[in-house]
Design a protein around this motif. Structure first.
Motif, mmCIF file in Angstrom:
data_model
loop_
_atom_site.group_PDB
_atom_site.id
_atom_site.type_symbol
_atom_site.label_atom_id
_atom_site.label_comp_id
_atom_site.label_asym_id
_atom_site.label_seq_id
_atom_site.Cartn_x
_atom_site.Cartn_y
_atom_site.Cartn_z
ATOM 1 N N THR A 89 -71.707 -0.886 -33.908
ATOM 2 C CA THR A 89 -71.679 -0.417 -32.666
ATOM 3 C C THR A 89 -71.195 1.399 -32.601
ATOM 4 O OG1 THR A 89 -70.458 -0.759 -32.238
ATOM 5 C CG2 THR A 89 -71.495 -1.984 -31.348
ATOM 6 N N ASN A 90 -72.202 2.325 -31.558
ATOM 7 C CA ASN A 90 -71.911 3.632 -31.733
ATOM 8 C C ASN A 90 -71.969 4.239 -32.665
ATOM 9 O OD1 ASN A 90 -70.941 5.773 -30.473
ATOM 10 N ND2 ASN A 90 -68.494 5.353 -30.433
ATOM 11 N N GLN A 91 -73.087 4.198 -34.262
ATOM 12 C CA GLN A 91 -73.394 4.516 -35.348
ATOM 13 C C GLN A 91 -74.704 4.970 -34.628
ATOM 14 O OE1 GLN A 91 -72.087 6.047 -37.885
ATOM 15 N NE2 GLN A 91 -69.912 4.203 -37.931
ATOM 16 N N PRO A 92 -74.704 6.191 -34.724
ATOM 17 C CA PRO A 92 -76.532 7.160 -34.442
ATOM 18 C C PRO A 92 -77.619 5.840 -35.507
ATOM 19 C CG PRO A 92 -74.713 8.544 -34.739
ATOM 20 C CD PRO A 92 -74.138 7.578 -35.089
ATOM 21 N N PRO A 93 -78.636 6.068 -34.948
ATOM 22 C CA PRO A 93 -79.639 5.832 -36.089
ATOM 23 C C PRO A 93 -79.828 7.070 -36.607
ATOM 24 C CG PRO A 93 -80.722 6.716 -33.905
ATOM 25 C CD PRO A 93 -78.710 6.375 -33.351
ATOM 26 N N PRO A 94 -80.280 7.097 -38.153
ATOM 27 C CA PRO A 94 -80.927 7.152 -39.532
ATOM 28 C C PRO A 94 -82.046 8.936 -38.743
ATOM 29 C CG PRO A 94 -81.739 5.646 -40.330
ATOM 30 C CD PRO A 94 -81.148 5.885 -38.376
ATOM 31 N N HIS A 104 -76.175 11.104 -30.719
ATOM 32 C CA HIS A 104 -75.678 9.323 -30.129
ATOM 33 C C HIS A 104 -74.472 9.168 -29.916
ATOM 34 C CE1 HIS A 104 -80.116 10.259 -31.091
ATOM 35 N NE2 HIS A 104 -80.200 8.544 -30.725
ATOM 36 N N ARG A 105 -73.831 9.349 -30.487
ATOM 37 C CA ARG A 105 -71.841 9.241 -31.111
ATOM 38 C C ARG A 105 -71.228 9.261 -29.735
ATOM 39 N NH1 ARG A 105 -69.117 6.400 -35.279
ATOM 40 N NH2 ARG A 105 -67.172 6.964 -34.697
ATOM 41 N N GLN A 106 -70.941 8.106 -29.108
ATOM 42 C CA GLN A 106 -70.278 8.038 -27.800
ATOM 43 C C GLN A 106 -68.213 7.958 -27.604
ATOM 44 O OE1 GLN A 106 -70.228 5.899 -24.949
ATOM 45 N NE2 GLN A 106 -72.551 5.920 -24.180
ATOM 46 N N LEU A 126 -71.318 12.474 -27.239
ATOM 47 C CA LEU A 126 -69.944 13.869 -28.210
ATOM 48 C C LEU A 126 -70.283 15.113 -27.822
ATOM 49 C CD1 LEU A 126 -67.500 14.621 -29.757
ATOM 50 C CD2 LEU A 126 -69.238 13.631 -31.779
ATOM 51 N N ILE A 127 -72.018 15.045 -27.466
ATOM 52 C CA ILE A 127 -72.447 16.772 -27.091
ATOM 53 C C ILE A 127 -72.161 17.109 -26.062
ATOM 54 C CG2 ILE A 127 -74.745 15.300 -26.141
ATOM 55 C CD1 ILE A 127 -76.435 17.604 -27.952
ATOM 56 N N GLU A 128 -71.662 15.983 -25.075
ATOM 57 C CA GLU A 128 -71.155 16.149 -23.733
ATOM 58 C C GLU A 128 -69.699 16.762 -23.340
ATOM 59 O OE1 GLU A 128 -73.558 16.205 -21.214
ATOM 60 O OE2 GLU A 128 -75.045 15.283 -22.795
ATOM 61 N N GLN A 129 -69.128 16.936 -24.811
ATOM 62 C CA GLN A 129 -67.798 17.380 -25.264
ATOM 63 C C GLN A 129 -67.797 19.093 -24.416
ATOM 64 O OE1 GLN A 129 -65.156 15.409 -24.209
ATOM 65 N NE2 GLN A 129 -66.053 13.277 -24.746
ATOM 66 N N PRO A 130 -67.274 19.749 -24.158
ATOM 67 C CA PRO A 130 -67.914 21.402 -23.926
ATOM 68 C C PRO A 130 -66.650 21.424 -25.540
ATOM 69 C CG PRO A 130 -66.157 20.187 -21.940
ATOM 70 C CD PRO A 130 -66.177 19.364 -23.271
#
Length: 542
Positions: free
Chosen positions: A6-11, A320-322, A328-332
């Motif tokens: 879980t919580n691992q991005p797809p290739p 994809h990573r939470q 994660l990309i939502e973190q400023p």
């Protein structure tokens, strides 16, 4: 279950590296429909699982040297994994080694730019096999100094057929070319080379000596520098002679390199190897520099491509990573890290293609000719310099997942330094800038006029800063890197403006041209006692 993932991005596979790159699409908007369709197919291929596996295997199953056969006969062969040959076959079929030299009117006036787009996409997949591709294309520029040799070899190089067989050049379906300049005692100072070239009749010579670095040793012929009676000269030396016998090549070992592992780099001795002189006697450096100029363009394009591929991995991962309940990309803070890297990748790509455009247009435009001559070392310096730290930062976005060898970022990171080192390290490029400034300062007047025009009002004052840096560099050689980086940043900003990059260009100008941004080392000026700093931090052994 412990086996659940879980919580691992797809290739990052199955997409299209061309369609997912708006800047590249814009840079290629003037290409013909057939060329754009072809590039679209290449963009799809490089992100397939099949292609990614070829790239992995070519770097895991590294080349192996066989100096003798089982009966003790000297064979001097380098064996490659089939994945390497598959990559070579596709790149040769795409004309990456030959397209700028082919006859016909297709994409005339944009050949370097079209090739750059194909090279850029291919380098995002695997760059090691592009070393012989680059040298083959660039070698033809040097061969033009001897029209007879060019007529003999160019048709066999431009067949778009990859032939890995060990045969005389005349019997093969397609040829690749390499070069051998570096020696143990010479390095960058190629005039210190001691390889002897003794006349063997007409334009032929016999070469005896040792080359410390000779990449792509299974090429069919090499441009080699040697000391002839008239001085340091350039020679074309086939690896296999017309009767099928070896031409005095004695491979000593393959270099165990940090990266660029799919490509073999050898240490070789020449023992009475027959070569034909290229260009004028004693003009070896001048002859081979036509080749070196083209390889420097490829270094910049490849470095831009590796950065693009690495940052694409980072963006994909963070999407994809939470972390702490959100992607994660939502973190400023992560957003600003990614955006800052994206500015450099865009600028490096735009600047590299700007250089390719100048190569295309130099014959008919004085300003473009000036840009090609004056800015080639500038572009090569900056684009290649920023790749290693940027790829490290991309790796950090993935954390431990980026640090392991299964992730392509590890390969990109190991690959990145070679382009900054090969064909002129940072100091060599900076000194080349000073050489142009000293011999033909008018070239920079043309370049600065173009930068001023393209930057517009938003870059007011930039040209004045560049002129001041040139005045300092004229009497202070140690400031050459400062001038070189300022030229690169200004030209990159100007190209982003010319392309209409809007807020992206604004962000680059405001953060890179404000005098606070530093990408590379060597920024000290003459006010600082460099020797004192060195001796304080690294005390001399007494």
């Amino acid at each position: 279950m412990t086996d659940d993932v879980t919580n691992q991005p797809p290739p990052l596979a199955g997409g299209n590296a061309w369609r997912g790159d708006p800047l590249l699409i814009q840079l290629a908007e003037r290409f013909s429909d057939p060329v754009r369709k072809d590039i679209d197919g290449l963009g799809r291929f490089v992100l397939t699982q099949e292609a990614q596996e070829l790239a992995r295997l070519a770097n895991v199953e590294t080349p192996k040297l066989r100096t003798h056969d089982r009966q003790g006969r000297r064979i001097d062969l380098v064996e490659f994994h089939p994945a390497y040959h598959a990559l070579m076959r596709r790149s040769v079929a795409n004309g990456l080694h030959s397209s700028v030299w082919e006859n016909g009117d297709a994409e005339i006036g944009r050949r370097h730019q079209v090739r750059a787009a194909r090279f850029y996409l291919t380098a995002q997949l695997e760059t090691g096999h592009l070393c012989p591709i680059t040298m083959t294309s660039a070698s033809l520029a040097a061969l033009m100094a001897s029209p007879k040799l060019f007529r003999e070899w160019a048709p066999r190089v431009t067949t778009r057929k990859y032939d890995q067989s060990q045969k005389p050049p005349v019997e093969k379906a397609g040829l690749t070319l390499g070069m051998g300049m570096t020696e143990k005692q010479g390095g960058t100072d190629v005039r210190a080379n001691v390889t002897r070239a003794e006349r063997a009749g007409s334009s032929f010579y016999r070469l005896t000596g040792h080359k410390w670095f000779m990449s792509a040793p299974m090429s069919d012929a090499f441009l080699v520098l040697g000391q002839a009676p008239e001085g340091l000269s350039c020679f074309l030396v086939p690896r296999i002679l017309g009767d099928g016998s070896g031409n005095g090549f004695r491979f000593q070992r393959l270099k165990d390199k940090l990266g660029n592992r799919s490509n073999a780099s050898s240490e070789v001795e020449f023992v009475n190897a027959i070569g034909e002189m290229v260009g004028e006697p004693g003009a070896g450096v001048k002859t081979i520099m036509d080749m070196v100029t083209l390889t420097r363009l490829d270094c910049a394009i490849a470095s831009s491509a590796i950065m693009r591929a690495g940052l694409a991995e980072a963006v994909h991962h963070t999407r994809h990573r939470q972390v702490f309940g959100t992607n994660l990309i939502e973190q400023p803070l992560m957003q600003r890290v990614l955006a800052d890297m994206a500015l450099d990748v865009a600028a490096a790509t735009a600047l590299s293609f700007r250089l390719a455009r100048s190569f295309d247009e130099a014959a008919g435009d004085r300003g473009e000719a000036a840009f090609a001559r004056a800015m080639t070392p500038v572009v090569k310096y900056w684009v290649c310099k920023i790749a290693p730290p940027l790829l490290y930062e991309a790796m950090e976005c993935l954390g431990g997942n980026g640090y392991v060898e299964e992730a392509p970022l590890a390969r990109y990171y190991r690959e990145a330094p070679v382009n900054a080192i090969w064909e002129g390290s940072g100091n060599v490029m900076a000194l080349d800038v000073l050489r142009v400034l000293g011999r033909a300062p008018g070239l920079f007047e043309e370049v600065l006029a173009g930068i001023d025009r393209d930057l517009g009002a938003g870059g007011r004052g930039t040209v004045g800063v560049l002129k001041a840096a040139m005045q300092v560099a004229a009497t202070d050689e140690g400031s050459a890197r400062l001038l070189t980086e300022q030229l690169a940043l200004s030209a990159a900003a100007a190209e982003l403006r010319r392309l209409g990059a809007g807020r992206i260009a604004d962000a680059f100008v405001e953060t890179r041209l404000a005098g606070q941004w530093r990408n590379t080392y060597g920024m000290l000026d003459s006010r600082h006692d460099a020797r004192m700093i060195i001796d304080t931090l690294y005390p001399p052994v007494t």
